[in-house]
Scaffold this active site. Structure first.
Site, PDB file in Angstrom:
ATOM      1  N   CYS A 158       0.832  -1.203   0.000  1.00 25.25           N
ATOM      2  CA  CYS A 158       0.000   0.000   0.000  1.00 25.25           C
ATOM      3  C   CYS A 158       0.874   1.263   0.000  1.00 25.25           C
ATOM      4  O   CYS A 158       1.513   1.571  -0.996  1.00 25.25           O
ATOM      5  CB  CYS A 158      -0.989  -0.037   1.158  1.00 25.25           C
ATOM      6  SG  CYS A 158      -2.369   1.126   0.956  1.00 25.25           S
TER       7      CYS A 158
ATOM      8  N   HIS B 260      -3.487  -5.479   1.207  1.00 20.10           N
ATOM      9  CA  HIS B 260      -3.291  -5.813   2.622  1.00 20.10           C
ATOM     10  C   HIS B 260      -3.758  -7.251   2.854  1.00 20.10           C
ATOM     11  O   HIS B 260      -4.640  -7.756   2.152  1.00 20.10           O
ATOM     12  CB  HIS B 260      -4.114  -4.891   3.510  1.00 20.10           C
ATOM     13  CG  HIS B 260      -3.684  -3.462   3.492  1.00 20.10           C
ATOM     14  ND1 HIS B 260      -2.531  -3.026   4.098  1.00 20.10           N
ATOM     15  CD2 HIS B 260      -4.269  -2.356   2.951  1.00 20.10           C
ATOM     16  CE1 HIS B 260      -2.417  -1.712   3.932  1.00 20.10           C
ATOM     17  NE2 HIS B 260      -3.449  -1.283   3.236  1.00 20.10           N
TER      18      HIS B 260
END
Length: 520
Positions: A330, A455
């Site tokens: 991310c 994630h």
């Protein structure tokens, strides 16, 4: 309602364990935290964002998490400024004073409507407070501790941590700072993280009950290696040096100031050959086999931290070693690119443009809409990641006979583009619920540097073990042939911690406080 004498006294874990106990006892429980300040977040099935602790608690209850379980989420962006997420969607960026003066007076309706929906649906709602109810500078506009208990007419159990010392002063001092009608709501105490001989503590418990007229409902033992996801980065202080032992793989996670969703690496830390360390300086970096750049709520600001601390230069030197990999998740993935733009000040940053680390030919632009979605898919057939996958009883470095399945979730406000796809390779083919499949993530063709928005990627069991075995292969180590199921391990952990609480708590009295019949 479970409240604490301070932050990090165990409220979230105890709430999670009680969720599992009530489920085991035949009730339909649900968690609730009206306002949560956390950078570890969870994506619900319908693509909304809540605190990760409430997501884990819903899993312990055996139910799907919804935004009613955490209607207000505060995500700090920079000192004194936060993104306010209401029912899973970004609402505004506010300073602490604006939030207190302008948002909180209107928040009661949002909170109580969510709570009422839960109470009409489930048998038991376990409400978790935040910090301490005795913050006298905040009490007049409180929506998460004693005011909420009053609105909900809920009995309160007060939790305190004996491991940090001063437990009796913490409990009595908290009561002294509460109003008389608030003290009347406190129906019992739980003392957490006790390591000693209970008989030596008993005189203190007797004194406490006599002094306050409130019963001690249990003294919980110090449970080592709790594997229930944490929401507060304070737990990283205890993980700074990793495991004690001689694990064969050393992974260094960069702990920048606004680190988020560090639970991405929990699954890796539970593998027997892995040591995970959280580092903040070049001196702590050591000689890792892989360097992991986690998520962040302030990509540009934390990139500045890497430069000012010397970590960026140290990382560049380390990945010159043949077997060392650099992985970004991310915000860490965004840092690996060449250029970042924040034209709408999404990150509450004065810097609208920044140079990336230049490891991948990517550019990221931060937009005002947040992407929050669960995703699943598989590793690309011609991926660059160094994997070692079992094939027909043998082991092969590189591609597997069939694509490895993966799943995870996305939470980001940036859009990342690749400028030179001929020089890098796509990593995954993923799909969103009800959507088309598309390429996600990029890596160098030698597999040394790669990044993704996913994630939770390392909770994909086959992928996790195959990647670790790829690291082992590059070091000349034989692969490990077995791994564990992250999903099954999570369920077992809920049961383990619940059993520990069940043996230490006076559950009969707790059921009585709740007005419920004790299960037979």
């Amino acid at each position: 309602m479970l409240q604490g004498t301070a932050s990090d006294v165990g409220k979230s874990v105890i709430t999670t364990a009680l969720c599992r106990i009530f489920k085991q006892d035949g009730f339909r429980p649900a968690p609730f935290k009206s306002q949560n300040m956390a950078l570890n977040s969870y994506v619900t099935e319908d693509g909304k964002e809540i605190g990760r602790a409430q997501g884990a608690q819903a899993e312990a209850c055996g139910i799907e998490a919804t935004t009613d379980m955490n209607p207000i989420l505060i995500k700090p962006v920079r000192d004194m400024h936060s993104q306010i997420v209401v029912h899973g969607v970004p609402f505004a960026q506010m300073s602490a004073s604006d939030y207190r003066q302008h948002f909180l007076p209107e928040a009661k309706q949002t909170v109580m409507e969510a709570l009422d929906r839960l109470r009409s649906t489930y048998d038991v709602v376990l409400m978790e407070g935040a910090g301490s109810p005795a913050e006298i500078n905040l009490k007049d506009r409180d929506i998460v501790n004693m005011n909420l208990a009053g609105w909900a007419d809920a009995p309160v159990i007060l939790i305190s941590d004996i491991d940090r010392g001063g437990v009796f002063a913490s409990i009595v001092g908290t009561l002294e700072l509460l109003e008389p009608h608030e003290v009347q709501r406190v129906k019992g105490f739980i003392i957490n993280k006790f390591r000693g001989d209970l008989s030596l503590l008993q005189p203190g418990l007797d004194w406490l009950e006599e002094r306050t007229g409130i019963p001690v409902l249990g003294v919980l033992p110090y449970i080592r290696d709790i594997q229930i996801e944490a929401e507060d980065s304070v737990v990283l202080d205890s993980l700074r040096h990793g495991k004690s032992g001689q694990q064969e793989l050393d992974l260094a996670v960069i702990r920048y100031p606004r680190i988020s969703n560090f639970t991405d690496f929990d699954a890796l830390s539970r593998e027997p050959d892995v040591n995970i360390r959280y580092v903040t300086s070049p001196e702590e970096l050591g000689s890792p086999d892989a360097i992991l750049l986690p998520g962040t709520k302030d990509t540009i600001g934390d990139l500045e931290f890497l430069r000012e601390s010397g970590l960026e230069q140290a990382i560049a030197r380390h990945i010159e070693r043949e077997h060392v990999q650099l992985v970004g998740i991310c915000g860490g993935y965004q840092m690996l690119g060449q250029h970042l733009q924040d034209p709408f000040a999404v990150e509450a940053n004065q810097v609208q443009e920044a140079r990336g680390m230049g490891m991948l030919p990517l550019s990221t632009t931060f937009l005002q809409n947040k992407q929050t979605v669960r995703a699943s898919g598989w590793v690309q057939v011609e991926h660059p990641i160094r994997l070692n996958v079992e094939m027909d009883g043998a082991h092969s470095a590189g591609q597997s006979a069939s694509p490895l399945p993966i799943e995870g979730y996305e939470i980001h406000m940036g859009v990342t583009e690749c400028h030179e796809p001929e020089h890098v390779s796509a990593l995954f083919e993923i799909r969103h619920p009800g959507g088309q499949s598309f390429d996600e993530g990029w890596g160098t063709q030698d597999g040394k540097v790669w990044g993704t928005y996913l994630h939770g990627l390392f909770e994909s069991d086959q992928f996790r073990r195959s990647w670790l075995n790829g690291l082992r292969d590059s070091k000349g180590l034989a692969p490990l042939l077995e791994t564990y199921s992250a999903r099954e391990r999570k369920e077992m952990e809920f049961d383990r911690v619940a059993e520990s609480l069940r043996s230490a708590l006076d559950l009969e009295r707790i059921y009585e406080i709740m007005g419920l019949q004790t299960p037979q």
